[in-house]
Design a protein around this motif. Structure first.
Motif, PDB file in Angstrom:
ATOM      1  N   ASP A   1      32.741  51.952  56.605  1.00 25.47           N
ATOM      2  CA  ASP A   1      31.613  52.851  56.868  1.00 25.47           C
ATOM      3  C   ASP A   1      31.903  54.248  56.329  1.00 25.47           C
ATOM      4  N   ARG A   2      33.134  54.718  56.522  1.00 25.07           N
ATOM      5  CA  ARG A   2      33.532  56.023  55.972  1.00 25.07           C
ATOM      6  C   ARG A   2      33.340  56.045  54.457  1.00 25.07           C
ATOM      7  N   ASN A   3      33.798  54.980  53.801  1.00 24.26           N
ATOM      8  CA  ASN A   3      33.729  54.965  52.329  1.00 24.26           C
ATOM      9  C   ASN A   3      32.286  55.003  51.842  1.00 24.26           C
ATOM     10  N   ALA A   4      31.420  54.233  52.514  1.00 26.93           N
ATOM     11  CA  ALA A   4      29.997  54.246  52.125  1.00 26.93           C
ATOM     12  C   ALA A   4      29.414  55.643  52.319  1.00 26.93           C
ATOM     13  N   ARG A   5      29.792  56.283  53.407  1.00 26.92           N
ATOM     14  CA  ARG A   5      29.299  57.631  53.679  1.00 26.92           C
ATOM     15  C   ARG A   5      29.836  58.644  52.670  1.00 26.92           C
ATOM     16  N   ASN A   6      31.128  58.539  52.355  1.00 33.05           N
ATOM     17  CA  ASN A   6      31.697  59.457  51.353  1.00 33.05           C
ATOM     18  C   ASN A   6      30.913  59.371  50.056  1.00 33.05           C
TER      19      ASN A   6
ATOM     20  N   GLY B   1      37.869  61.442  53.967  1.00 34.24           N
ATOM     21  CA  GLY B   1      36.810  61.924  54.854  1.00 34.24           C
ATOM     22  C   GLY B   1      36.311  63.276  54.372  1.00 34.24           C
ATOM     23  N   ARG B   2      35.516  63.908  55.223  1.00 35.14           N
ATOM     24  CA  ARG B   2      34.950  65.202  54.838  1.00 35.14           C
ATOM     25  C   ARG B   2      36.010  66.251  54.483  1.00 35.14           C
ATOM     26  N   PRO B   3      37.160  66.273  55.150  1.00 38.13           N
ATOM     27  CA  PRO B   3      38.141  67.309  54.779  1.00 38.13           C
ATOM     28  C   PRO B   3      38.550  67.233  53.298  1.00 38.13           C
TER      29      PRO B   3
ATOM     30  N   ALA C   1      33.428  75.354  53.498  1.00 35.49           N
ATOM     31  CA  ALA C   1      32.848  74.107  52.978  1.00 35.49           C
ATOM     32  C   ALA C   1      32.138  73.350  54.098  1.00 35.49           C
ATOM     33  N   PHE C   2      32.748  73.362  55.290  1.00 33.94           N
ATOM     34  CA  PHE C   2      32.088  72.730  56.424  1.00 33.94           C
ATOM     35  C   PHE C   2      30.858  73.529  56.848  1.00 33.94           C
ATOM     36  N   SER C   3      31.019  74.836  57.019  1.00 30.31           N
ATOM     37  CA  SER C   3      29.913  75.603  57.611  1.00 30.31           C
ATOM     38  C   SER C   3      28.717  75.680  56.676  1.00 30.31           C
TER      39      SER C   3
HETATM   40  P1  AMP Z   1      35.172  63.049  59.172  1.00 26.25           P
HETATM   41  O1  AMP Z   1      36.001  62.191  60.066  1.00 26.25           O
HETATM   42  O2  AMP Z   1      35.228  62.636  57.742  1.00 26.25           O
HETATM   43  O3  AMP Z   1      33.765  63.209  59.669  1.00 26.25           O
HETATM   44  O4  AMP Z   1      35.829  64.507  59.221  1.00 26.25           O
HETATM   45  C1  AMP Z   1      36.142  65.050  60.483  1.00 26.25           C
HETATM   46  C2  AMP Z   1      37.366  65.938  60.344  1.00 26.25           C
HETATM   47  O5  AMP Z   1      36.979  67.108  59.634  1.00 26.25           O
HETATM   48  C3  AMP Z   1      37.855  66.423  61.700  1.00 26.25           C
HETATM   49  O6  AMP Z   1      38.890  65.601  62.191  1.00 26.25           O
HETATM   50  C4  AMP Z   1      38.388  67.802  61.422  1.00 26.25           C
HETATM   51  O7  AMP Z   1      39.765  67.731  61.076  1.00 26.25           O
HETATM   52  C5  AMP Z   1      37.622  68.250  60.183  1.00 26.25           C
HETATM   53  N1  AMP Z   1      36.584  69.221  60.515  1.00 26.25           N
HETATM   54  C6  AMP Z   1      35.433  68.996  61.180  1.00 26.25           C
HETATM   55  N2  AMP Z   1      34.699  70.125  61.272  1.00 26.25           N
HETATM   56  C7  AMP Z   1      35.415  71.087  60.646  1.00 26.25           C
HETATM   57  C8  AMP Z   1      35.211  72.485  60.398  1.00 26.25           C
HETATM   58  N3  AMP Z   1      34.103  73.117  60.827  1.00 26.25           N
HETATM   59  N4  AMP Z   1      36.172  73.161  59.719  1.00 26.25           N
HETATM   60  C9  AMP Z   1      37.280  72.523  59.296  1.00 26.25           C
HETATM   61  N5  AMP Z   1      37.532  71.222  59.494  1.00 26.25           N
HETATM   62  C10 AMP Z   1      36.623  70.508  60.170  1.00 26.25           C
END
Ligand code: AMP
Ligand code: ZN
Ligand code: FE
Ligand code: FE
Length: 277
Positions: free
Chosen positions: A96-101, A130-132, A150-152
């Motif tokens: 699911d993560r990969n599809a979302r990425n 993931g998002r990071p 990047a997150f905000s």
């Molecule tokens: P994901 O699991 O891919 O949705 O990414 C979630 C991870 O991103 C979390 O475990 C945090 O380490 C990181 N993360 C989430 N929100 C932020 C943020 N505002 N700034 C920096 N890192 C964040």
């Protein structure tokens, strides 16, 4: 000194499992737990490095779950990381993560940002992406000045490139950790913005579901907050744990073992975990 919450390049940490263990040895930690998000792939090499550098490595994991609209993180200690019960569940999460990425990156690319899934995979070959990692890529390309930005501006909930992912329910998460022989522990309980009453209710619910401990020491928590959490843990007969949530360069203000400088996790927390095991 010990640190029971550490990420590596198997998830969104920037140090390989061996590098984390080398750092732990260099600063005099006697034990660390490897707790990558949704994966156990870093544990073997951390264990091997642990033997070499005389650092005890506790096998662990951190799984994000959903409970009553909250994104709750559950740590699993001493999981049998080769368990046949565990891997299909992790595969479901990772697929699911990969599809979302891919969808996030397609959207960024179609809006003109120079980013591709291929380059992310090439840069992070043995990693649950993931998002990071997307955030770091946006930083390296100069679209933002920090991962936080990047997150905000791009990736956080409510921003244009946010997409939800599927979470395991809390009960299922606790069950799978226990089925794999692990001890389920509630990570950073003050991060979920419960008020004190709701926090206690949540902890009771999680305990009834099979959680056996909670993190009471965490870099951002004051001595007063840790004492508050400890008193609840003692009262509820929950094990106490603590750790830095070290990620390396993705969270540059957090250092292994000491968090923001003053964190100190008692060795007895690990002794109690082992006794429970
Ligand atoms: P994901 O699991 O891919 O949705 O990414 C979630 C991870 O991103 C979390 O475990 C945090 O380490 C990181 N993360 C989430 N929100 C932020 C943020 N505002 N700034 C920096 N890192 C964040
Ligand atoms: Zn993380
Ligand atoms: Fe977490
Ligand atoms: Fe973590």
């Amino acid at each position: 000194m010990i640190d029971l919450h550490v990420h590596t390049t198997a998830s969104d940490g920037s140090d390989t499992p061996a590098e984390v263990v080398e750092k732990a040895a260099a600063i005099g930690l006697s034990a660390i737990a490897i707790t990558d998000h949704d994966t156990v792939e870093g544990i073997d090499s951390a264990m091997a490095a642990g033997k070499e550098h005389r650092v005890e490595v506790v096998p662990g994991i951190e799984i994000s779950t959903e409970y009553a609209g909250h994104d709750i993180h559950i740590l699993g200690y001493y999981i049998d990381y080769a368990s046949a019960k565990l891997q299909p569940v992790l595969d479901w999460v990772i697929n699911d993560r990969n599809a979302r990425n891919e969808k996030i990156i397609e959207k960024l690319a179609s809006d003109g940002y120079d980013i591709s899934i291929e380059e992310l995979k090439a840069k992070h070959p043995d990693t649950v992406i993931g998002r990071p990692h997307i955030a770091e890529c946006l930083l390296e390309k100069g679209y933002v000045n920090s991962v936080a930005q990047a997150f905000s501006e791009f990736l956080a909930k409510g921003r244009p490139y946010f997409l939800p992912r599927k979470y395991l329910p809390l009960q299922r998460t606790i069950d799978v950790i226990r089925e794999a022989g692990g001890i389920a522990v509630i990570a950073h309980p003050l991060q979920y913005r419960f008020d004190n009453e709701d926090l206690k209710k949540f902890l009771k619910t999680a305990k009834d579901m099979g959680a056996e401990g909670m993190e009471v020491i965490y870099p951002k928590y004051s001595d007063e907050q840790s004492a508050f959490l400890s008193s609840i843990a003692d009262y509820m007969s929950l094990l106490k744990t603590g750790g830095s949530d070290y990620h390396g360069s993705i969270k540059p203000d957090i250092k292994l073992g000491v968090g923001m400088g003053a964190m100190n996790v008692p060795d007895e927390y690990l002794d109690m975990l082992k006794r429970r095991r």
